[in-house]
Scaffold this active site. Structure first.
Site, short mmCIF file in Angstrom:
data_model
loop_
_atom_site.label_atom_id
_atom_site.label_comp_id
_atom_site.label_asym_id
_atom_site.label_seq_id
_atom_site.Cartn_x
_atom_site.Cartn_y
_atom_site.Cartn_z
CG LEU A 105 -2.12 -0.74 1.39
CD1 LEU A 105 -2.74 -0.51 2.76
CD2 LEU A 105 -3.10 -0.34 0.30
CG ASP A 106 0.50 4.24 -2.93
OD1 ASP A 106 1.24 3.37 -3.41
OD2 ASP A 106 -0.40 4.82 -3.57
CB ALA A 107 4.13 6.19 2.30
CE LYS A 192 -2.65 7.37 -3.43
NZ LYS A 192 -1.32 7.20 -2.89
#
Ligand code: URA
Length: 261
Positions: A105-107, A192
């Site tokens: 998962l992105d930061a 996104k």
């Protein structure tokens, strides 16, 4: 499981070093079926015997599986010089050798991450061929548009020409611009970028489900929960989007996304 040496089992299934294990055995901190065992060479069977170390059960399964509710700012890696990793958040008593996050998962994203030391399940889950669905609760900057569902179902092309597999999306019946989106692949920043290609913007992304395994809404951000191997098999199943959406709406106030947004 076949019989194995007690000291070998302890070194594989507890966070202790060999030297620490020797000391713990000597001090009577290791019990086999309720009796202190000081001989590390003794053969034991964790499937049929109860083994404890400092009062904590030594697990009988060869692998561990943890669900984590990843907070913002923490990265999905085993180590990093600058940032805290998901492994850093695992409590000391749950640490085992070879623990890693199965997937990313992105930061700045939050939500469900599976941590395991089982390379096989991770491979089955992440293999592009397995198309395990992943479900994200997203907050959008602009109102949801009805046309999104068909455009994503047809397979959207991102601004750099990347073609995406068909995906499902539906708005959530809660105040604000929230939607639930389901993907069957995991390209870089995919959710996104998909919403950007639709002319919207994802303000926050929270993964709520992988396959048939839903993030318990009561698990706080940073929390880590052990699940059994049998439960993990649910990862390879599918959760119906409408059913999941109804569940999220009914429990929306308890979702920790509200704190982190
Ligand atoms: N898609 C994204 O854009 N970010 C994530 O963290 C996961 C999926």
């Amino acid at each position: 499981m076949a019989q194995t040496r007690l000291d070998k089992l302890l070194s594989e299934r507890t966070p202790h070093s060999r030297a620490e294990i020797k000391k713990l055995l000597k001090n009577g901190a290791v019990l086999v079926d309720g009796t202190a065992e000081r001989d590390g060479s003794r053969k034991v069977d964790p499937d049929t015997q109860t083994i404890t170390c400092q009062g904590k059960a030594v697990r009988s399964s060869a692998h561990v599986y943890y669900l984590m509710n990843k907070p913002e700012g923490v990265i999905c890696a085993t180590e990093d010089r600058e940032h805290r990793t998901v492994i850093d958040l695992v409590p000391q008593e749950m640490q085992v050798k070879g623990l890693f996050p199965a997937g990313r998962l992105d930061a700045d994203s939050t939500g469900l991450v599976l941590l395991t030391d089982d390379g096989e399940i991770s491979h089955r889950m992440l293999s592009p061929k397995s198309h395990v669905p992943k479900y994200y609760l997203i907050r959008l900057a602009r109102p949801y548009e009805d046309s999104y569902a068909q455009t994503l179902a047809d397979g959207i092309t991102l601004s750099d020409g990347t073609a995406c597999l068909p995906a499902q999306i539906m708005p959530l019946d809660v105040p604000g611009h929230y939607a639930l989106i389901c993907l069957h692949e995991g390209k870089y920043h995919q959710v996104k970028r998909m919403l950007a290609a639709l002319g919207n913007h994802v303000e926050h992304l929270h993964r709520v489900c992988i396959g048939g395994m839903i993030l318990p809404p009561e698990l706080p951000l940073g929390g880590c929960l052990e699940v059994l191997h049998n439960d993990v098999e649910r990862l390879l199943k599918v959760y119906d989007l409408a059913v999941l959406s109804a569940q999220i709406v009914s429990e929306f106030p308890s979702y920790s996304i509200n704190d982190s947004l």
